[in-house]
Motif scaffolding. Structure first.
Motif, PDB file in Angstrom:
ATOM      1  N   ARG A 185       0.771  -1.059  -0.001  1.00  0.00           N
ATOM      2  CA  ARG A 185       0.037  -0.130   0.036  1.00  0.00           C
ATOM      3  C   ARG A 185       0.733   1.399  -0.020  1.00  0.00           C
ATOM      4  O   ARG A 185       0.587   2.154  -0.668  1.00  0.00           O
ATOM      5  N   ALA A 186       1.892   1.263   0.781  1.00  0.00           N
ATOM      6  CA  ALA A 186       2.903   2.328   0.832  1.00  0.00           C
ATOM      7  C   ALA A 186       3.284   2.874  -0.813  1.00  0.00           C
ATOM      8  O   ALA A 186       3.441   3.923  -1.067  1.00  0.00           O
ATOM      9  N   GLY A 187       3.500   1.814  -1.501  1.00  0.00           N
ATOM     10  CA  GLY A 187       3.843   2.203  -3.056  1.00  0.00           C
ATOM     11  C   GLY A 187       2.517   2.750  -3.697  1.00  0.00           C
ATOM     12  O   GLY A 187       3.017   3.626  -4.466  1.00  0.00           O
ATOM     13  N   LEU A 188       1.381   2.150  -3.438  1.00  0.00           N
ATOM     14  CA  LEU A 188       0.242   2.765  -4.124  1.00  0.00           C
ATOM     15  C   LEU A 188       0.070   4.428  -3.490  1.00  0.00           C
ATOM     16  O   LEU A 188      -0.282   5.078  -4.522  1.00  0.00           O
ATOM     17  N   TYR A 189       0.553   4.503  -2.384  1.00  0.00           N
ATOM     18  CA  TYR A 189       0.239   5.993  -1.904  1.00  0.00           C
ATOM     19  C   TYR A 189       1.283   6.799  -2.818  1.00  0.00           C
ATOM     20  O   TYR A 189       1.088   7.919  -3.314  1.00  0.00           O
ATOM     21  N   VAL A 281       3.520   9.677   3.119  1.00  0.00           N
ATOM     22  CA  VAL A 281       2.933  10.660   1.935  1.00  0.00           C
ATOM     23  C   VAL A 281       1.438  10.540   1.870  1.00  0.00           C
ATOM     24  O   VAL A 281       0.826  11.283   1.193  1.00  0.00           O
ATOM     25  N   GLY A 282       0.889   9.500   2.088  1.00  0.00           N
ATOM     26  CA  GLY A 282      -0.550   9.478   1.994  1.00  0.00           C
ATOM     27  C   GLY A 282      -1.296  10.787   2.786  1.00  0.00           C
ATOM     28  O   GLY A 282      -2.071  11.248   2.200  1.00  0.00           O
ATOM     29  N   TYR A 283      -0.794  10.678   3.895  1.00  0.00           N
ATOM     30  CA  TYR A 283      -1.419  11.866   4.715  1.00  0.00           C
ATOM     31  C   TYR A 283      -0.884  13.175   3.959  1.00  0.00           C
ATOM     32  O   TYR A 283      -1.534  14.193   4.174  1.00  0.00           O
ATOM     33  N   GLY A 284       0.297  13.213   3.318  1.00  0.00           N
ATOM     34  CA  GLY A 284       0.950  14.553   2.889  1.00  0.00           C
ATOM     35  C   GLY A 284       0.005  14.970   1.801  1.00  0.00           C
ATOM     36  O   GLY A 284      -0.190  15.990   1.510  1.00  0.00           O
ATOM     37  N   ILE A 285      -0.381  13.911   0.956  1.00  0.00           N
ATOM     38  CA  ILE A 285      -1.223  13.938  -0.121  1.00  0.00           C
ATOM     39  C   ILE A 285      -2.788  14.814   0.236  1.00  0.00           C
ATOM     40  O   ILE A 285      -3.325  15.875  -0.343  1.00  0.00           O
ATOM     41  N   ILE A 286      -3.272  14.307   1.401  1.00  0.00           N
ATOM     42  CA  ILE A 286      -4.443  14.663   1.879  1.00  0.00           C
ATOM     43  C   ILE A 286      -4.151  16.237   2.561  1.00  0.00           C
ATOM     44  O   ILE A 286      -5.202  17.143   1.999  1.00  0.00           O
TER      45      ILE A 286
END
Ligand code: NAD
Ligand code: GLY
Length: 380
Positions: A185-189, A281-286
């Protein structure tokens, strides 16, 4: 499955390098390197216990069968080992093995191993060739190409490093079968990050991949996803390999740092031990999307679409107890602080990144957007 091949050329290097993407390629590592190196080059494989335990023998045997002499340097598994002291240990190892400038380094692993090995290769004897064999999705689509190397130090993540392009990249998507789902999932983010600054097509790829659960054809779909992601990253790297400080246009390499202002701060305030990089990065995108929305520079339906895809990847680790004041402090010290102001990568739309100085953003917008992002999980 056919192997996809992509060439990357930067003006700083006289020769291009090739990225090969396919499935079941590791047993061919020896012949792949023979065509790149010829001769009787010695090779230091840099890996960690986990990855070497899974794939080390296949890679080392293939290299030995092709006539290479191999040495193996293993680092412990974890972001905290991407350190100056481990880079020094790698240098001592290369020196003890009497590697010369004709020899080379092969990184076998995820982004941690690749960044560390690339860094050590770039400073050993003032720079020797290194080849990447990425084994995580994140490393396949991002870390293994483009030549950023580095280690973490007490003053921040990746603040010590070099630009040292690999001499070749061998991407075998079948290695992803053993990857922990959380690391996948980390890669998908990270893929969503690249899609956000690239455009709707890459975002559609990810949505289609998430919606297609069948095992049949999965390797093919993954190879296609990786190929398209790498093609986009290459298009940015080729014309701004060194991430020119002067550039602030939408093709500047800086745009690949979308989401990273917050991500690096979140990793720092949690001692690199709570989130993996992709989750941060997922949080960073949001957070960056929310700033864009509150500044009214990006249509809210585009932000909703992006958040939907982040949500579709999975549940992010709970971040609600993290102090926003600490995060803001870490952001101020981030490497992308230029003169007196941090540079935020924001969106005017999907595929339309824009670089905005923090001094142009009301502080309450940044604080409230961070609060918005970390107070709720991505599926909340
Ligand atoms: P990682 O390297 O820590 O790998 C994640 C975990 O997966 C590790 O425990 C690793 O041992 C394990 N693993 C790797 N391959 C495996 C496989 N095939 N099967 C089973 N387990 C496997 O993390 P990552 O997400 O690959 O990389 C994160 C790092 O990459 C961060 O340090 C980040 O700063 C860096 N990065 C660098 C760039 C760049 O351009 N240089 C870009 C993005 C990220
Ligand atoms: N991962 C961001 C870059 O390579 O520039």
């Amino acid at each position: 499955m056919n192997t996809r091949t992509l060439k990357i050329r930067t003006k700083e290097r006289s020769s291009e390098y090739v990225v090969e993407i396919g499935s079941g390629l590791l047993p061919e590592t020896g012949s792949w390197l023979q065509s790149a190196l010829g001769g009787r080059t010695r090779i230091a494989i840099v890996s960690n216990d986990t990855v070497f335990g899974l794939y080390g023998e296949t890679v080392a045997d293939s290299l030995e069968d092709s006539g290479f002499r191999t040495e193996v340097f293993l680092v412990p598994d974890g972001e905290e080992f991407k350190s100056l002291s481990n880079a020094e240990k790698a240098l001592e190892f290369f020196s003890g093995a009497r590697l010369t400038r004709n020899d080379c380094i092969v990184a076998l692993g995820g982004g941690v191993v690749g960044d560390l090995a690339g860094f050590a290769a770039s400073i050993y004897l003032r720079g020797v060739r290194f080849f990447n064999i990425p084994t995580t999705l994140l490393a396949m689509i991002d870390a293994s190409i483009g030549g950023k190397t580095g280690v973490n130090t007490s003053f921040g993540k990746n603040l010590t490093g070099t630009f040292h392009q690999p001499s070749g990249v061998l991407t075998d998507v079948s290695t992803l079968e053993t990857l922990d789902p959380r690391d996948f999932r980390a890669g998908l983010y990270e893929a969503v990050k690249q899609a956000a600054v690239s455009g709707g097509e890459l975002l559609e790829d990810i949505r289609a991949f998430l919606n297609e659960n069948a095992d049949a054809g999965r390797a093919e779909r993954l190879a296609e996803l990786v190929f398209r992601q790498v093609s986009f990253k290459a298009s940015i790297v080729e014309q701004d390999a060194l991430e020119s400080a002067e550039r602030s246009d939408s093709r500047s390499r800086k745009v690949l740092n979308f989401g990273h202002t917050t991500a690096h701060a979140l990793e720092k305030v949690t001692d690199y031990s709570y989130f993996n990089h992709g989750e941060a990065v997922g949080y960073g995108i949001i957070a960056a999307s929310e700033i864009s929305k509150r500044l009214e520079i990006c249509p809210s339906d585009s932000i909703d679409l992006l958040n939907d895809v982040v949500r579709g990847v999975g549940v992010l680790p709970d971040a609600s107890s993290i102090s926003i004041t600490d995060v803001l402090g870490a952001i101020e010290r981030d490497k992308k602080a230029s003169e007196s102001s941090v540079q935020w990568i924001l969106l005017e739309d999907i595929g339309r990144p824009v670089i905005v100085s923090a001094s142009e953003i009301p502080p309450n917008v940044i604080r409230e957007s961070l609060e918005h992002a970390i107070s709720r999980r991505s599926n909340g």
